[in-house]
Design an enzyme around this catalytic site. Structure first.
Site, PDB file in Angstrom:
ATOM      1  N   GLU A   1     -16.106  -2.873  15.427  1.00 27.07           N
ATOM      2  CA  GLU A   1     -17.510  -3.151  15.715  1.00 27.07           C
ATOM      3  C   GLU A   1     -17.923  -2.768  17.133  1.00 27.07           C
ATOM      4  O   GLU A   1     -18.960  -2.085  17.310  1.00 27.07           O
ATOM      5  CB  GLU A   1     -17.823  -4.636  15.449  1.00 27.07           C
ATOM      6  CG  GLU A   1     -17.742  -5.037  13.997  1.00 27.07           C
ATOM      7  CD  GLU A   1     -16.371  -5.567  13.603  1.00 27.07           C
ATOM      8  OE1 GLU A   1     -16.304  -6.403  12.692  1.00 27.07           O
ATOM      9  OE2 GLU A   1     -15.372  -5.125  14.227  1.00 27.07           O
TER      10      GLU A   1
ATOM     11  N   ARG B   1       3.447   7.357   3.149  1.00 25.79           N
ATOM     12  CA  ARG B   1       4.277   6.921   4.275  1.00 25.79           C
ATOM     13  C   ARG B   1       3.450   6.834   5.552  1.00 25.79           C
ATOM     14  O   ARG B   1       3.604   5.896   6.344  1.00 25.79           O
ATOM     15  CB  ARG B   1       5.433   7.896   4.475  1.00 25.79           C
ATOM     16  CG  ARG B   1       6.493   7.854   3.390  1.00 25.79           C
ATOM     17  CD  ARG B   1       7.558   8.918   3.637  1.00 25.79           C
ATOM     18  NE  ARG B   1       8.608   8.882   2.617  1.00 25.79           N
ATOM     19  CZ  ARG B   1       9.615   9.741   2.554  1.00 25.79           C
ATOM     20  NH1 ARG B   1       9.698  10.728   3.462  1.00 25.79           N
ATOM     21  NH2 ARG B   1      10.524   9.626   1.618  1.00 25.79           N
TER      22      ARG B   1
ATOM     23  N   THR C   1      21.330   3.624  -1.312  1.00 22.68           N
ATOM     24  CA  THR C   1      20.500   4.831  -1.278  1.00 22.68           C
ATOM     25  C   THR C   1      20.691   5.576   0.032  1.00 22.68           C
ATOM     26  O   THR C   1      20.748   6.807   0.061  1.00 22.68           O
ATOM     27  CB  THR C   1      19.019   4.456  -1.472  1.00 22.68           C
ATOM     28  OG1 THR C   1      18.857   3.866  -2.757  1.00 22.68           O
ATOM     29  CG2 THR C   1      18.121   5.678  -1.361  1.00 22.68           C
TER      30      THR C   1
END
Length: 354
Positions: free
Chosen positions: A46, A178, A190
């Site tokens: 703002e 991402r 992983t």
């Protein structure tokens, strides 16, 4: 308001601990001031929009994607800034659940004689503000489970490392996701099998790579891994047990990695407590990218808020790792909100109801 919402997307993932809010000042049908929460969270949207509008803000309409703040700090609240600028009307989208703000921002405006219209495109604004809203209400980041699923319902092949399932257009979309996330999380399995970077590699957006988090209780991540090697380029945080090997901790710290202290429950990292700690550090959005075991852990704990599935035409075949979810097997309690095509691949997005 739709334009203000689009503007608010500009700094997604860059404004923690504050949300990325958009503000437009409109006078006689012309936009005379624009603002979006600055990188790092300050200044708010703002005052930036009012500064650009200058004297033209008096008698104008302000479109804000989130209720203007009403609490005092070193700088005056945004509601007071709108009053001081002399705007005649404020159109708001999402309400702010923060008890310091909720309803109070609009009350300040009305008390000053400003016309207030609430809830315009609130659902659309709330979709982009979901991370902030989730952190405010549930004291944890919003969790998006992102998976690329093959034509036969697999997310990879055992022992094969990274397997390409989708095309370049879909992969570029993942990099954009991402860029808009605060953090990405994977399990150590992983990390060891795929040796990923998890960075944003879209031209011009490389600097918007999120923090990369690995569930690694025993600190098995090799210092020679791509994650460790790039830890000084984009943050790497290892969720590790207190009794993890100190030599490994020192070697990874020397690479620039940071550490998240975690609790273990039945031999596994306690995810609710980890997410609570991440929220306390300002993280609002967390994208879980794998693998299957980590995805199931988040699903079983009821910690997934959004499911993002990229479906490719490639079939994995023998030795495939089954996806915990597919477009045909979405868990109860989720509803579809978005479907798109990226090249030859289909994207489906679902959000938790309630």
């Amino acid at each position: 308001m739709a334009a203000a919402i689009r503007l608010s997307r500009r700094n997604l993932g860059l404004t923690a601990t504050n949300p990325s809010v958009g503000t437009l000042i409109v006078r006689d049908g012309v936009v005379v001031g624009r603002g979006v929460t600055a990188v790092g969270g300050r200044p708010h949207a703002e005052p930036q929009a009012l500064a650009e509008a200058g004297a033209l803000a008096r008698g104008a309409t302000a479109y804000v994607t989130l209720e203007p703040c009403a609490h005092h700090g070193r700088t005056p609240p945004c509601a007071d800034a709108l009053v001081a600028a002399g705007v005649a009307r404020v159109v708001g989208a999402a309400s702010d659940p923060d008890p310091r703000v909720s309803g109070k921002g609009y009350a300040v405006l009305r008390a000053a004689g400003i016309e207030v219209v609430e809830g315009v495109l609130a659902a659309e604004a709330g979709d982009l503000l979901a991370g902030y809203l989730t952190r405010s209400l549930r004291k944890r980041p919003e969790v998006t489970l992102k998976l690329a699923v093959s034509a036969d319902g697999m997310i990879g092949r055992r022992g094969a490392g990274q397997v390409v399932i989708t095309g370049p257009v879909a992969r570029a979309q993942v990099h954009l996701m991402r860029a808009e996330a605060d953090a990405i999380l994977i399990g150590i399995g992983t990390a060891l099998a795929d040796d990923p970077q998890l960075t944003c590699r879209l031209a011009g957006l490389e600097g918007r790579s999120p923090a990369r988090i690995v569930l690694d209780a025993a600190l098995r991540l090799p210092p020679a891994s791509k994650l460790a090697a790039t830890a000084r380029q984009a943050p790497v945080l290892l969720a590790a047990a207190a009794d993890a090997d100190e030599a490994r901790r020192a070697a990874l710290a020397a690479c620039g990695a940071g550490f998240l202290a975690v609790e273990l429950h039945e031999g596994r990292i306690a995810l609710p407590e980890l997410l609570e700690d991440l929220a306390a550090q300002g993280f609002m959005t967390l994208m879980v990218e794998g693998g299957a075991e980590t995805a199931r852990h988040f699903l079983d704990e009821g910690l997934v808020d959004r499911i993002a599935l990229f479906s490719g035409a490639v079939a994995i075949g023998e030795g495939g790792v089954a996806s915990p979810v597919t477009p045909a097997s979405i868990p109860p309690g989720f509803r579809p909100i978005r479907r798109a095509r990226f090249g030859d691949d289909i994207y489906d997005e679902f959000v938790r109801q309630g």
